[in-house]
Design a protein around this motif. Sequence first.
Motif, PDB file in Angstrom:
ATOM      1  N   GLY A 173     -29.769  -0.568 -55.195  1.00  0.00           N
ATOM      2  CA  GLY A 173     -30.123  -0.703 -53.791  1.00  0.00           C
ATOM      3  C   GLY A 173     -28.991  -0.671 -52.800  1.00  0.00           C
ATOM      4  O   GLY A 173     -29.227  -0.762 -51.594  1.00  0.00           O
ATOM      5  N   THR A 174     -27.733  -0.561 -53.259  1.00  0.00           N
ATOM      6  CA  THR A 174     -26.636  -0.548 -52.305  1.00  0.00           C
ATOM      7  C   THR A 174     -25.607   0.506 -52.695  1.00  0.00           C
ATOM      8  O   THR A 174     -25.417   0.798 -53.879  1.00  0.00           O
ATOM      9  CB  THR A 174     -25.934  -1.924 -52.227  1.00  0.00           C
ATOM     10  OG1 THR A 174     -24.860  -1.850 -51.292  1.00  0.00           O
ATOM     11  CG2 THR A 174     -25.371  -2.334 -53.574  1.00  0.00           C
ATOM     12  N   SER A 175     -24.944   1.053 -51.694  1.00  0.00           N
ATOM     13  CA  SER A 175     -23.852   2.005 -51.928  1.00  0.00           C
ATOM     14  C   SER A 175     -22.501   1.352 -51.668  1.00  0.00           C
ATOM     15  O   SER A 175     -21.464   2.014 -51.795  1.00  0.00           O
ATOM     16  CB  SER A 175     -24.010   3.230 -51.014  1.00  0.00           C
ATOM     17  OG  SER A 175     -24.006   2.834 -49.637  1.00  0.00           O
ATOM     18  N   ASP A 176     -22.500   0.062 -51.335  1.00  0.00           N
ATOM     19  CA  ASP A 176     -21.252  -0.641 -51.061  1.00  0.00           C
ATOM     20  C   ASP A 176     -20.451  -0.772 -52.355  1.00  0.00           C
ATOM     21  O   ASP A 176     -20.924  -1.351 -53.348  1.00  0.00           O
ATOM     22  CB  ASP A 176     -21.548  -2.028 -50.485  1.00  0.00           C
ATOM     23  CG  ASP A 176     -20.280  -2.804 -50.205  1.00  0.00           C
ATOM     24  OD1 ASP A 176     -19.586  -2.478 -49.224  1.00  0.00           O
ATOM     25  OD2 ASP A 176     -19.971  -3.725 -50.994  1.00  0.00           O
ATOM     26  N   ALA A 177     -19.238  -0.244 -52.363  1.00  0.00           N
ATOM     27  CA  ALA A 177     -18.437  -0.159 -53.583  1.00  0.00           C
ATOM     28  C   ALA A 177     -18.105  -1.532 -54.159  1.00  0.00           C
ATOM     29  O   ALA A 177     -18.202  -1.747 -55.368  1.00  0.00           O
ATOM     30  CB  ALA A 177     -17.146   0.621 -53.312  1.00  0.00           C
ATOM     31  N   SER A 178     -17.694  -2.475 -53.311  1.00  0.00           N
ATOM     32  CA  SER A 178     -17.305  -3.788 -53.810  1.00  0.00           C
ATOM     33  C   SER A 178     -18.482  -4.518 -54.433  1.00  0.00           C
ATOM     34  O   SER A 178     -18.338  -5.217 -55.448  1.00  0.00           O
ATOM     35  CB  SER A 178     -16.693  -4.627 -52.684  1.00  0.00           C
ATOM     36  OG  SER A 178     -17.628  -4.807 -51.632  1.00  0.00           O
ATOM     37  N   THR A 179     -19.661  -4.369 -53.845  1.00  0.00           N
ATOM     38  CA  THR A 179     -20.860  -4.998 -54.400  1.00  0.00           C
ATOM     39  C   THR A 179     -21.221  -4.376 -55.739  1.00  0.00           C
ATOM     40  O   THR A 179     -21.555  -5.080 -56.697  1.00  0.00           O
ATOM     41  CB  THR A 179     -22.047  -4.839 -53.428  1.00  0.00           C
ATOM     42  OG1 THR A 179     -21.681  -5.366 -52.158  1.00  0.00           O
ATOM     43  CG2 THR A 179     -23.269  -5.587 -53.943  1.00  0.00           C
TER      44      THR A 179
END
Length: 337
Positions: free
Chosen positions: A99-105
Motif C-alpha cells: 500500500g505504500t511507495s515510501d522507501a523507508s517504510t
Amino acid sequence: MSLGGKWPLRLTVGLLAGAGGLYALYKLTTLNRDREEGESRSGGDCESKKQNLLHRVSCLQVAGDSEGTVDTQQGGVLAKHPDGLEQQHLQVVLGLLQGTSDASTRELALVTVGNSAAFTINQDLIRNLGGLNVIANCLLDEVMSIKVKAMNALNNLSMNVANQEKLKIWIPQILEILEASMLNSELQVAGFRVLTNLSVTNNYHHMMTNSIPHFLKLLVEGTENVKVQVLKVLVNLSANPDLTNDLLCAQAPSSFLLLFDSCVNKEVLLRMLMFVANLRENLNLLQVSSQHEYEVESLHSLLFGNPTQFSHELATLMSHQDNEVKQQVARIITKRA
C-alpha cells in the motif's frame, strides 16, 4: 489487514521510524481490535505485550549467519519460541508493502517480515497470507536497498520446502538481478544466499543451468565472500548427476585453475575441490553409458581434457596442512577415469 484510510501514510511512517517501529505495528492492530470488540485494556497490559513483541523480533538475524542459514544454537532457541509475530501483525506489514511507495517504510516492513521469517511457524503463515509474492515483488523495486532487504527476507523464507515450491517462479528474476548487479555488491551476495537454499534439492537445478558460465566467471572476479557464496550453489549443482554435462560444457576462464593454489583461502579452496570431486565422480558414471564432445574452452577441457597443469596443482595440494583439503584431493585423484 488493510490499513485503508484510518491511518494516513504520514502517520504510519512516523510511527514506524526508529526503535518504536514494531510497537507502532502492535499499537495499530490492537487499537483496531479494541474498537471492533468494544473492549478496553489497561496501559500496563498493553505495555507488557509491546515489550514481548519487541523482544520476539528485535533479537533475530534478518538473513541468518554469514553462511546464509540460521546457526544451530540460534535454531534451538527459535524452536522454543515458535509463535513470533501474530497473524494480524504480519497482515499489517504485508499491507504496508502493498500500500505504500515510501522507501523507508517499505525497507522497515521488509526487515520486520524478514526477522519474523526466522520462525518456522511464520514461514508457513507468511505463505498462507500470500506474502511470498508480495515480498518477491519488491525485487522489482528501483531502490537498491529495498531489493537487498527483499532478498534477505526471501533467504529466511526459502529455508522452508513448501515456500521453495512457491518461490521457484522467481528464480529467473533472481538470476537476472545477479547478472545485472554490481560485482561484489551486497545485493549479489544476498541473491546467492537465496539460490543456495533453492538449490539444496535437485528440484530447481534445471532453472539455473544457463547462468553457470556467469557463476564460473564470478569465481575468478569476485571477492572471497562472493566466491564462497557462488561455490555453495555450484557444489549443490555438482551433486546432481543430471547436471554434470551442463557444468562441464560451460565455458570457464583460463585463470580458473589459479583457484587451486595452496595459498587460496581454505574456505574457497575446500569448496572448489568438493565441486571438482563431485564432477569427477559423476563423470565416471556418465562415461559408462555415453560419450560427450566438449569444446576446447569448456570446464571439462580445463580440468580433465589435458590435465597437466591441474594435475600439478593437485600434487602440490596433497602436502597441504589441512586434512579436509587433502581428503578432497584424494577423492579427485582416486576417481580418475
